[in-house]
Design a protein around this motif. Structure first.
Motif, PDB file in Angstrom:
ATOM      1  N   SER A  48       0.891  -1.117   0.209  1.00 36.19           N
ATOM      2  CA  SER A  48      -0.348  -0.139   0.062  1.00 36.19           C
ATOM      3  C   SER A  48       0.360   1.031  -0.281  1.00 36.19           C
ATOM      4  CB  SER A  48      -0.245  -0.184   1.094  1.00 36.19           C
ATOM      5  OG  SER A  48       0.000   0.068   2.424  1.00 36.19           O
ATOM      6  N   MET A  49       0.808   2.308  -0.574  1.00 41.30           N
ATOM      7  CA  MET A  49       0.913   3.295  -1.139  1.00 41.30           C
ATOM      8  C   MET A  49       0.895   4.305  -0.369  1.00 41.30           C
ATOM      9  SD  MET A  49       3.639   1.784  -2.569  1.00 41.30           S
ATOM     10  CE  MET A  49       4.277   3.862  -2.838  1.00 41.30           C
ATOM     11  N   GLY A  50       1.713   5.350   0.687  1.00 38.14           N
ATOM     12  CA  GLY A  50       1.039   6.699   0.984  1.00 38.14           C
ATOM     13  C   GLY A  50       1.270   7.692   0.854  1.00 38.14           C
ATOM     14  N   TRP A  51       0.939   8.967   0.613  1.00 36.25           N
ATOM     15  CA  TRP A  51       2.096  10.659   0.198  1.00 36.25           C
ATOM     16  C   TRP A  51       1.982  10.747   1.940  1.00 36.25           C
ATOM     17  CZ3 TRP A  51       4.636  12.140  -3.556  1.00 36.25           C
ATOM     18  CH2 TRP A  51       4.045  11.776  -4.990  1.00 36.25           C
ATOM     19  N   PHE A  52       3.099  11.697   1.975  1.00 34.32           N
ATOM     20  CA  PHE A  52       2.963  12.633   3.268  1.00 34.32           C
ATOM     21  C   PHE A  52       3.523  13.575   3.221  1.00 34.32           C
ATOM     22  CE2 PHE A  52       2.127   9.364   6.712  1.00 34.32           C
ATOM     23  CZ  PHE A  52       2.410   8.289   6.020  1.00 34.32           C
ATOM     24  N   ARG A  53       3.605  14.713   4.458  1.00 31.00           N
ATOM     25  CA  ARG A  53       4.372  16.050   3.924  1.00 31.00           C
ATOM     26  C   ARG A  53       5.051  16.539   4.984  1.00 31.00           C
ATOM     27  NH1 ARG A  53      -0.717  19.623   2.338  1.00 31.00           N
ATOM     28  NH2 ARG A  53      -1.249  19.900   4.856  1.00 31.00           N
ATOM     29  N   PHE A 108       0.275  12.919   7.686  1.00 26.35           N
ATOM     30  CA  PHE A 108      -0.277  12.002   6.722  1.00 26.35           C
ATOM     31  C   PHE A 108      -0.553  12.513   5.505  1.00 26.35           C
ATOM     32  CE2 PHE A 108      -2.804   8.939   5.024  1.00 26.35           C
ATOM     33  CZ  PHE A 108      -3.863   9.581   4.391  1.00 26.35           C
ATOM     34  N   VAL A 109      -1.018  12.682   3.987  1.00 26.14           N
ATOM     35  CA  VAL A 109      -1.676  12.954   3.343  1.00 26.14           C
ATOM     36  C   VAL A 109      -3.103  13.130   2.839  1.00 26.14           C
ATOM     37  CG1 VAL A 109      -1.633  14.891   1.307  1.00 26.14           C
ATOM     38  CG2 VAL A 109       0.198  14.931   3.001  1.00 26.14           C
ATOM     39  N   ALA A 110      -2.713  11.642   2.399  1.00 24.39           N
ATOM     40  CA  ALA A 110      -2.928  10.240   1.612  1.00 24.39           C
ATOM     41  C   ALA A 110      -2.717   9.323   1.314  1.00 24.39           C
ATOM     42  CB  ALA A 110      -3.676  10.678   0.069  1.00 24.39           C
ATOM     43  N   CYS A 111      -3.579   8.056   1.016  1.00 23.13           N
ATOM     44  CA  CYS A 111      -3.392   7.125   0.948  1.00 23.13           C
ATOM     45  C   CYS A 111      -3.910   6.027   0.148  1.00 23.13           C
ATOM     46  CB  CYS A 111      -2.955   5.640   2.390  1.00 23.13           C
ATOM     47  SG  CYS A 111      -3.611   5.615   3.331  1.00 23.13           S
ATOM     48  N   SER A 112      -3.350   4.756  -0.180  1.00 18.25           N
ATOM     49  CA  SER A 112      -3.824   3.918  -1.056  1.00 18.25           C
ATOM     50  C   SER A 112      -3.671   2.359  -1.394  1.00 18.25           C
ATOM     51  CB  SER A 112      -3.408   4.100  -2.996  1.00 18.25           C
ATOM     52  OG  SER A 112      -4.358   3.068  -3.802  1.00 18.25           O
ATOM     53  N   SER A 113      -4.737   2.028  -0.988  1.00 20.37           N
ATOM     54  CA  SER A 113      -4.878   0.238  -1.170  1.00 20.37           C
ATOM     55  C   SER A 113      -4.180  -0.750  -1.981  1.00 20.37           C
ATOM     56  CB  SER A 113      -6.074  -0.249  -0.686  1.00 20.37           C
ATOM     57  OG  SER A 113      -6.817  -0.035  -1.929  1.00 20.37           O
ATOM     58  N   ARG A 164      -1.682  -4.981   1.533  1.00 20.36           N
ATOM     59  CA  ARG A 164      -2.903  -4.523   1.204  1.00 20.36           C
ATOM     60  C   ARG A 164      -3.666  -3.402   1.801  1.00 20.36           C
ATOM     61  NH1 ARG A 164      -5.760  -9.976  -1.248  1.00 20.36           N
ATOM     62  NH2 ARG A 164      -4.307 -10.593  -2.149  1.00 20.36           N
ATOM     63  N   HIS A 165      -3.697  -2.979   2.630  1.00 17.67           N
ATOM     64  CA  HIS A 165      -4.287  -1.446   3.293  1.00 17.67           C
ATOM     65  C   HIS A 165      -3.666  -0.749   3.894  1.00 17.67           C
ATOM     66  CE1 HIS A 165      -7.890  -4.298   3.234  1.00 17.67           C
ATOM     67  NE2 HIS A 165      -7.153  -5.496   3.574  1.00 17.67           N
ATOM     68  N   CYS A 166      -3.573   0.263   3.846  1.00 20.38           N
ATOM     69  CA  CYS A 166      -2.672   1.915   3.967  1.00 20.38           C
ATOM     70  C   CYS A 166      -3.303   2.134   5.288  1.00 20.38           C
ATOM     71  CB  CYS A 166      -2.994   2.382   3.030  1.00 20.38           C
ATOM     72  SG  CYS A 166      -4.130   3.380   2.684  1.00 20.38           S
ATOM     73  N   SER A 167      -1.869   3.130   5.831  1.00 20.23           N
ATOM     74  CA  SER A 167      -2.666   3.470   7.072  1.00 20.23           C
ATOM     75  C   SER A 167      -2.164   4.335   7.140  1.00 20.23           C
ATOM     76  CB  SER A 167      -1.002   2.839   7.881  1.00 20.23           C
ATOM     77  OG  SER A 167      -0.992   3.653   9.599  1.00 20.23           O
ATOM     78  N   THR A 168      -2.656   5.454   7.836  1.00 20.40           N
ATOM     79  CA  THR A 168      -2.123   7.154   8.670  1.00 20.40           C
ATOM     80  C   THR A 168      -1.121   7.511   9.230  1.00 20.40           C
ATOM     81  OG1 THR A 168      -3.810   7.354  10.452  1.00 20.40           O
ATOM     82  CG2 THR A 168      -4.702   7.982   7.949  1.00 20.40           C
ATOM     83  N   SER A 169      -0.801   6.306  10.067  1.00 22.48           N
ATOM     84  CA  SER A 169       0.758   6.405  10.870  1.00 22.48           C
ATOM     85  C   SER A 169       1.782   6.226   9.887  1.00 22.48           C
ATOM     86  CB  SER A 169       0.601   5.118  11.613  1.00 22.48           C
ATOM     87  OG  SER A 169       1.434   5.057  12.367  1.00 22.48           O
TER      88      SER A 169
END
Length: 124
Positions: A33-38, A47-52, A102-107
């Motif tokens: 799973s992938m995330g964007w942070f800033r 945390f900005v956004a994430c995708s499974s 498979r599941h993304c996280s805000t952490s």
């Protein structure tokens, strides 16, 4: 091992748009799973956004909901962040990150691979 390289940052006026890309190496991109942070100057990374892994489940920070869109193309090993209606408070270094599973996280602590970051500056 996954290596991540962000691109697409730059200087944009308030109200403008940018699309960030994050290209991943390796053949197991769809396992992550992938995330964007800033991270803004003097502030903690957030945390900005994430995708499974499939892109079917997406999550956003309240501050960007309705303005930013995360998407991924597993065939191209790439995740994107489309940013519209940009505000000066969106100014930060933006990082993409990969979380095994498979599941993304805000952490941010759950992400094991990070890119080097790309600067986004919103200013007139």
């Amino acid at each position: 091992q996954v290596q991540l390289v962000e691109s697409g940052g730059g200087l944009v006026q308030p109200g403008g748009s940018l699309r960030l890309s994050c290209a991943a190496s390796g053949r197991t991109f769809s396992s992550y799973s992938m995330g964007w942070f800033r991270q803004a100057p003097g502030k903690e990374r957030e945390f900005v956004a994430c995708s499974s892994w499939s892109g079917s489940s997406l999550y956003y920070a309240d501050s960007v909901k309705g303005r930013f869109t995360i998407s991924r193309d597993n065939a191209k090993n790439t995740v994107y962040l489309q940013m519209n209606s940009l505000k000066p408070e969106d100014t930060a270094v933006y990082y993409c990150a990969a979380r095994l599973g498979r599941h993304c996280s805000t952490s941010l602590n759950e992400y094991v691979h990070w890119g080097q970051g790309t600067q986004v500056t919103v200013s007139s």
